[in-house]
Motif scaffolding. Structure first.
Motif, PDB file in Angstrom:
ATOM      1  N   ALA A   8      51.552  49.992  44.293  1.00 21.99           N
ATOM      2  CA  ALA A   8      50.156  49.998  44.717  1.00 21.99           C
ATOM      3  C   ALA A   8      49.386  48.859  44.068  1.00 21.99           C
ATOM      4  CB  ALA A   8      49.510  51.329  44.339  1.00 21.99           C
ATOM      5  N   ARG A   9      48.456  48.307  44.789  1.00 19.83           N
ATOM      6  CA  ARG A   9      47.536  47.299  44.286  1.00 19.83           C
ATOM      7  C   ARG A   9      46.165  47.614  44.868  1.00 19.83           C
ATOM      8  NH1 ARG A   9      50.933  46.605  41.328  1.00 19.83           N
ATOM      9  NH2 ARG A   9      51.973  44.720  40.614  1.00 19.83           N
ATOM     10  N   PRO A  10      45.071  47.173  44.219  1.00 23.54           N
ATOM     11  CA  PRO A  10      43.765  47.442  44.785  1.00 23.54           C
ATOM     12  C   PRO A  10      43.667  46.960  46.225  1.00 23.54           C
ATOM     13  CG  PRO A  10      43.557  46.546  42.572  1.00 23.54           C
ATOM     14  CD  PRO A  10      45.004  46.461  42.945  1.00 23.54           C
ATOM     15  N   ASP A  11      43.030  47.758  47.053  1.00 25.48           N
ATOM     16  CA  ASP A  11      42.844  47.433  48.461  1.00 25.48           C
ATOM     17  C   ASP A  11      42.127  46.090  48.594  1.00 25.48           C
ATOM     18  OD1 ASP A  11      42.325  47.299  51.114  1.00 25.48           O
ATOM     19  OD2 ASP A  11      41.008  49.062  51.192  1.00 25.48           O
ATOM     20  N   GLN A  12      42.749  45.141  49.326  1.00 25.69           N
ATOM     21  CA  GLN A  12      42.197  43.789  49.406  1.00 25.69           C
ATOM     22  C   GLN A  12      40.844  43.743  50.095  1.00 25.69           C
ATOM     23  OE1 GLN A  12      44.366  40.530  49.381  1.00 25.69           O
ATOM     24  NE2 GLN A  12      45.947  41.473  48.163  1.00 25.69           N
ATOM     25  N   THR A  13      40.515  44.747  50.857  1.00 22.87           N
ATOM     26  CA  THR A  13      39.235  44.710  51.574  1.00 22.87           C
ATOM     27  C   THR A  13      38.158  45.516  50.873  1.00 22.87           C
ATOM     28  OG1 THR A  13      39.868  46.632  52.897  1.00 22.87           O
ATOM     29  CG2 THR A  13      40.429  44.452  53.781  1.00 22.87           C
ATOM     30  N   ALA A  14      38.534  46.232  49.816  1.00 22.28           N
ATOM     31  CA  ALA A  14      37.571  47.123  49.158  1.00 22.28           C
ATOM     32  C   ALA A  14      36.680  46.345  48.204  1.00 22.28           C
ATOM     33  CB  ALA A  14      38.319  48.210  48.392  1.00 22.28           C
ATOM     34  N   PRO A  15      35.457  46.851  47.973  1.00 20.40           N
ATOM     35  CA  PRO A  15      34.599  46.200  46.991  1.00 20.40           C
ATOM     36  C   PRO A  15      35.286  46.171  45.642  1.00 20.40           C
ATOM     37  CG  PRO A  15      33.416  47.913  48.189  1.00 20.40           C
ATOM     38  CD  PRO A  15      34.850  48.030  48.555  1.00 20.40           C
ATOM     39  N   GLY A  16      35.240  45.011  45.000  1.00 18.47           N
ATOM     40  CA  GLY A  16      35.835  44.904  43.670  1.00 18.47           C
ATOM     41  C   GLY A  16      37.341  44.802  43.691  1.00 18.47           C
ATOM     42  N   ALA A  17      37.939  44.595  44.874  1.00 16.93           N
ATOM     43  CA  ALA A  17      39.390  44.539  44.933  1.00 16.93           C
ATOM     44  C   ALA A  17      39.903  43.170  44.534  1.00 16.93           C
ATOM     45  CB  ALA A  17      39.860  44.877  46.346  1.00 16.93           C
ATOM     46  N   ALA A  18      41.178  43.129  44.164  1.00 17.65           N
ATOM     47  CA  ALA A  18      41.798  41.869  43.807  1.00 17.65           C
ATOM     48  C   ALA A  18      42.343  41.194  45.048  1.00 17.65           C
ATOM     49  CB  ALA A  18      42.927  42.114  42.803  1.00 17.65           C
ATOM     50  N   GLY A  19      42.487  39.859  44.956  1.00 16.94           N
ATOM     51  CA  GLY A  19      43.137  39.134  46.041  1.00 16.94           C
ATOM     52  C   GLY A  19      42.165  38.516  46.999  1.00 16.94           C
ATOM     53  N   GLY A  20      42.731  37.785  47.987  1.00 18.68           N
ATOM     54  CA  GLY A  20      41.934  37.178  49.051  1.00 18.68           C
ATOM     55  C   GLY A  20      40.909  36.213  48.502  1.00 18.68           C
ATOM     56  N   ASP A  21      39.693  36.273  49.068  1.00 16.86           N
ATOM     57  CA  ASP A  21      38.629  35.361  48.648  1.00 16.86           C
ATOM     58  C   ASP A  21      37.691  36.034  47.648  1.00 16.86           C
ATOM     59  OD1 ASP A  21      37.584  37.178  50.340  1.00 16.86           O
ATOM     60  OD2 ASP A  21      36.609  35.753  51.696  1.00 16.86           O
ATOM     61  N   ARG A  22      38.228  36.891  46.858  1.00 17.59           N
ATOM     62  CA  ARG A  22      37.444  37.608  45.865  1.00 17.59           C
ATOM     63  C   ARG A  22      36.750  36.614  44.936  1.00 17.59           C
ATOM     64  NH1 ARG A  22      39.907  41.579  41.207  1.00 17.59           N
ATOM     65  NH2 ARG A  22      40.081  39.726  39.940  1.00 17.59           N
ATOM     66  N   PRO A  23      35.485  36.849  44.627  1.00 15.94           N
ATOM     67  CA  PRO A  23      34.794  35.961  43.688  1.00 15.94           C
ATOM     68  C   PRO A  23      35.384  36.093  42.287  1.00 15.94           C
ATOM     69  CG  PRO A  23      33.464  37.912  44.115  1.00 15.94           C
ATOM     70  CD  PRO A  23      34.631  37.968  45.064  1.00 15.94           C
ATOM     71  N   TYR A  24      35.184  35.040  41.476  1.00 18.94           N
ATOM     72  CA  TYR A  24      35.638  35.087  40.090  1.00 18.94           C
ATOM     73  C   TYR A  24      34.900  36.206  39.378  1.00 18.94           C
ATOM     74  CZ  TYR A  24      37.210  33.405  35.531  1.00 18.94           C
ATOM     75  OH  TYR A  24      37.801  33.300  34.296  1.00 18.94           O
ATOM     76  N   ARG A  25      35.642  36.987  38.603  1.00 14.65           N
ATOM     77  CA  ARG A  25      35.056  38.125  37.900  1.00 14.65           C
ATOM     78  C   ARG A  25      35.290  37.994  36.400  1.00 14.65           C
ATOM     79  NH1 ARG A  25      33.719  42.275  41.387  1.00 14.65           N
ATOM     80  NH2 ARG A  25      34.347  41.832  43.535  1.00 14.65           N
ATOM     81  N   ALA A  26      34.326  38.439  35.634  1.00 17.28           N
ATOM     82  CA  ALA A  26      34.474  38.433  34.182  1.00 17.28           C
ATOM     83  C   ALA A  26      33.627  39.553  33.597  1.00 17.28           C
ATOM     84  CB  ALA A  26      34.036  37.090  33.601  1.00 17.28           C
ATOM     85  N   GLY A  27      34.130  40.166  32.544  1.00 15.09           N
ATOM     86  CA  GLY A  27      33.359  41.244  31.935  1.00 15.09           C
ATOM     87  C   GLY A  27      34.122  41.899  30.805  1.00 15.09           C
ATOM     88  N   PHE A  28      33.538  42.967  30.312  1.00 12.46           N
ATOM     89  CA  PHE A  28      34.055  43.640  29.119  1.00 12.46           C
ATOM     90  C   PHE A  28      34.635  45.009  29.481  1.00 12.46           C
ATOM     91  CE2 PHE A  28      30.949  40.595  27.780  1.00 12.46           C
ATOM     92  CZ  PHE A  28      31.443  40.083  26.590  1.00 12.46           C
ATOM     93  N   ALA A  29      35.721  45.345  28.811  1.00  8.50           N
ATOM     94  CA  ALA A  29      36.349  46.647  29.018  1.00  8.50           C
ATOM     95  C   ALA A  29      36.822  47.179  27.675  1.00  8.50           C
ATOM     96  CB  ALA A  29      37.533  46.529  29.974  1.00  8.50           C
ATOM     97  N   CYS A  30      36.938  48.476  27.567  1.00  8.74           N
ATOM     98  CA  CYS A  30      37.493  49.041  26.334  1.00  8.74           C
ATOM     99  C   CYS A  30      38.316  50.279  26.658  1.00  8.74           C
ATOM    100  CB  CYS A  30      36.397  49.368  25.326  1.00  8.74           C
ATOM    101  SG  CYS A  30      35.408  50.818  25.708  1.00  8.74           S
ATOM    102  N   PHE A  31      39.242  50.566  25.772  1.00  4.98           N
ATOM    103  CA  PHE A  31      40.017  51.795  25.852  1.00  4.98           C
ATOM    104  C   PHE A  31      39.452  52.772  24.836  1.00  4.98           C
ATOM    105  CE2 PHE A  31      43.277  48.591  27.135  1.00  4.98           C
ATOM    106  CZ  PHE A  31      43.374  49.005  28.454  1.00  4.98           C
ATOM    107  N   VAL A  32      39.277  54.005  25.259  1.00  2.40           N
ATOM    108  CA  VAL A  32      38.767  55.031  24.363  1.00  2.40           C
ATOM    109  C   VAL A  32      39.726  56.209  24.390  1.00  2.40           C
ATOM    110  CG1 VAL A  32      36.404  54.308  24.858  1.00  2.40           C
ATOM    111  CG2 VAL A  32      37.366  56.250  26.096  1.00  2.40           C
ATOM    112  N   GLY A  33      39.517  57.127  23.462  1.00  2.00           N
ATOM    113  CA  GLY A  33      40.372  58.300  23.429  1.00  2.00           C
ATOM    114  C   GLY A  33      40.479  58.834  22.015  1.00  2.00           C
ATOM    115  N   ARG A  34      41.246  59.899  21.892  1.00  5.85           N
ATOM    116  CA  ARG A  34      41.469  60.463  20.576  1.00  5.85           C
ATOM    117  C   ARG A  34      42.222  59.456  19.701  1.00  5.85           C
ATOM    118  NH1 ARG A  34      45.267  64.278  21.091  1.00  5.85           N
ATOM    119  NH2 ARG A  34      45.584  64.032  23.311  1.00  5.85           N
ATOM    120  N   PRO A  35      42.103  59.594  18.371  1.00  6.67           N
ATOM    121  CA  PRO A  35      42.895  58.719  17.506  1.00  6.67           C
ATOM    122  C   PRO A  35      44.381  58.802  17.843  1.00  6.67           C
ATOM    123  CG  PRO A  35      41.258  59.910  16.217  1.00  6.67           C
ATOM    124  CD  PRO A  35      41.213  60.499  17.613  1.00  6.67           C
ATOM    125  N   ASN A  36      45.062  57.667  17.758  1.00  2.00           N
ATOM    126  CA  ASN A  36      46.503  57.580  18.001  1.00  2.00           C
ATOM    127  C   ASN A  36      46.898  57.827  19.456  1.00  2.00           C
ATOM    128  OD1 ASN A  36      48.743  56.745  16.602  1.00  2.00           O
ATOM    129  ND2 ASN A  36      49.491  58.795  16.166  1.00  2.00           N
TER     130      ASN A  36
END
Length: 313
Positions: A8-36
């Motif tokens: 599976a890959r993000p749908d190429q026609t969906a908002p925010g999807a990868a591929g095609g003529d998608r605009p350049y994207r940049a931003g911040f992400a983090c992983f959260v959760g219990r310790p370990n």
């Protein structure tokens, strides 16, 4: 809610999807959760270089580390945070504050839940807190290499039932299984944006912070269960001399008895810590390293506001 697999890959026609003529994207992400829950290991696997320290001991991460992943169509800035936990000290309270302030500033959050542990109250508590945020929230089922397909399917269902997630992605940082898929999904939810960091930047954190973390990781290995949270490291000086980087660092503990444990019989443990840390630091800096370590006592520093400030918290 969907579950991604290798095909599976993000749908190429969906908002925010990868591929095609998608605009350049940049931003911040983090992983959260219990310790370990595998957050730091996953961060390192995605970036392809050791940025965050890892340990079998919970609550290893103490600093917010920003690691930058450069792709042709996007730039993903991963913010590695401590695990949210029930605080028992002033240090614990400050680490939780750090986690929550990071959550409010990122675009995408990956809630990490280990595949080999039952979904618990801690996971549900964090899910409830994330529901109040503006960020896109994904569920990331980590450590899939530790379970069989039946157990993984059961865990994916249990995680899906915890809340409304944009995606549920199973992944193994150790084997690399689905790491690329996770990156594809995460970058698909970043906002259109110009590049945030230069091409050659892997982390925005000072080298001294990363070096101190590598020393602390080496010091955490093999110590008694009560010791990990009592260890802090400060790099006092980094002096280039010819082809060698001279590094002077202090390892802080809370009691004289802990100092004896860290140093070991006739200094054997501290020597081992220095050898392991030096190898990692040389890999990080790309140069030969002379590492000078001293162990010092800062009594009950986890509960002392003045000492916490001095140690960088």
């Amino acid at each position: 809610m969907t579950r991604r697999d290798e095909s599976a890959r993000p749908d190429q026609t969906a908002p925010g999807a990868a591929g095609g003529d998608r605009p350049y994207r940049a931003g911040f992400a983090c992983f959260v959760g219990r310790p370990n829950a595998g957050k730091s290991t996953l961060t390192n696997a995605i970036v392809g270089q050791k940025i965050a320290i890892t340990s079998s001991k919970p609550q290893t991460t103490r600093h917010v580390i920003r690691a930058v992943l450069h792709r042709p169509d996007s730039q993903l800035v991963l913010v590695d945070t401590p695990g949210l936990h029930r605080p028992r000290t002033l240090l614990g309270e400050r680490l939780n504050d750090l986690v929550r302030s990071t959550w409010s500033e990122v675009d995408v959050i990956g809630l990490c839940v280990p595949a080999n542990e039952p979904v618990g109250r801690g996971d549900r508590f964090i899910t409830g807190e994330l529901a109040e945020l503006k960020a896109t929230v994904l569920a990331v089922v980590t450590k899939t290499d530790l379970v069989d397909k039946k157990r993984l399917a059961e865990q994916l269902l249990a995680v899906s039932e915890m809340g409304e997630f944009a995606d549920v992605v199973p992944v193994s940082a150790v084997s690399g299984h689905q790491v690329d898929t996770l990156v594809e999904v995460m970058t698909g939810y970043l906002p259109p944006s110009p590049q945030l960091y230069p091409d050659d930047m892997l982390t925005e954190d000072p080298e001294q912070v990363l070096v101190a973390e590598l020393v602390r990781e080496a010091a955490l290995e093999g110590v008694r269960d009560e010791l990990p949270h009592s260890i802090a490291v400060i790099v006092e000086e980094m002096i280039p001399e010819g082809q060698v980087m001279k590094i002077y660092a202090d390892v802080y503990v809370e009691r004289p008895s802990q100092k004896a444990i860290v140093i070991g019989h006739r200094g054997s443990r501290l020597k081992d810590v220095g050898t392991r840390a030096r190898r990692q630091i040389e890999e990080l800096l790309g140069t030969r390293v002379y590492l000078d370590l001293h162990v010092r006592v800062a009594k009950d520093w986890q509960r002392d506001p003045k000492q916490l400030r001095r140690l960088g918290f």
